[in-house]
Structures are given as C-alpha cells and as structure tokens.
Design an enzyme around this catalytic site. Structure first.
Site, short mmCIF file in Angstrom:
data_model
loop_
_atom_site.label_atom_id
_atom_site.label_comp_id
_atom_site.label_asym_id
_atom_site.label_seq_id
_atom_site.Cartn_x
_atom_site.Cartn_y
_atom_site.Cartn_z
N GLY A 59 0.72 -1.24 0.00
CA GLY A 59 0.00 0.00 0.00
C GLY A 59 0.76 1.30 0.00
CB SER A 60 0.22 4.40 1.36
OG SER A 60 0.14 5.78 1.11
CB SER A 61 1.07 6.08 -4.00
OG SER A 61 0.19 7.08 -3.53
#
Length: 139
Positions: A59-61
C-alpha cells in the site's frame, strides 16, 4: 534465475526476510530505519543496511517518498528483493537514485523457490543492471 532488475545498483548486506508485506508509509521510520508497524511480525527490526527480502510491498503510494528519504538519510535497506514487482518501492528507489545519486537496487524474482532459497541465506551481494543481474553470497 527468473528475475528482473527494477532499479539498477550494487549492494551487499545481511539478509532480512519479512514474513508479511510492509508499507513504508506508516510502517517504517525513515529516521531510525526501524519497522514501526506494531502489528507486523518483525516489529522493531532495523532494515538499515540489510538486503530486504519480502514478497511484496503493502500500500500507500506515499511510501515511495518515505523510502526515497530513508535512502537519502542512509537508513534504508541496502537492496530490496521482491517476489512480486512493486511500483511504489521501485518509484521510491528510482527517485532517490535520480535526486540523490544513491543506489538501492530493487529486484523481482519470479520463482518462489529461488526467492525462498535466497532469502534464507545470511548475506547477499546484489549487482543489478539493465542487461545483467547477479545475486550471490558475498565472497
């Protein structure tokens, strides 16, 4: 070996295999190099200077910016060996390479048995380039 160099570079260090994926955003402290996700099996482990082996990122960019900053600070893993290609991790290492001229090679090994064999070794040397890739125990 069925593998692909995602970010070129040369590194060597002790192997640290993560049992679960890691999100660099919220799961890793770029100042200390430690894994800070309290629900992760390796909570508290220091990734600095290690050849980090994990199946994939999570996850998270925004994790790309955390990784790039850790590379700049010298608290990041020396290299990252993945089972699945990960665009966020690749982006973070590429940004650090372009902005700071510091390499953190990133490699994806497509063969699970080979990935497990390498991640079980105590130390690895990684030489990743556009045309060649070598992952070996250091000599």
């Amino acid at each position: 070996m069925s593998a692909r160099s995602l970010v070129a570079g040369k590194a060597e260090g002790p192997v640290l295999k993560l049992d679960d994926p890691l999100s660099f955003w919220g799961g890793f402290d770029r100042s200390s190099g430690k894994l800070i996700d309290r629900f992760h099996p390796q909570y508290g482990a220091c990734l600095s200077g290690a050849v980090l082996c994990m199946e994939r990122g999570r996850g998270s960019s925004s994790g790309a910016s955390v990784l790039a900053e850790a590379i700049r600070l010298g608290t990041a893993p020396a290299a990252i060996i993945l089972l699945d290609e990960d665009a966020i991790i690749t982006t973070g290492a590429l940004v650090a390479q372009m902005l700071y001229e510091i390499d953190c090679p990133v490699v994806a090994i497509r063969d699970q048995a080979e990935w497990r064999r390498l991640s079980a070794l105590p130390r690895l040397a990684v030489q990743a380039g556009a045309e060649s890739l070598m992952i070996t125990p250091p000599q």
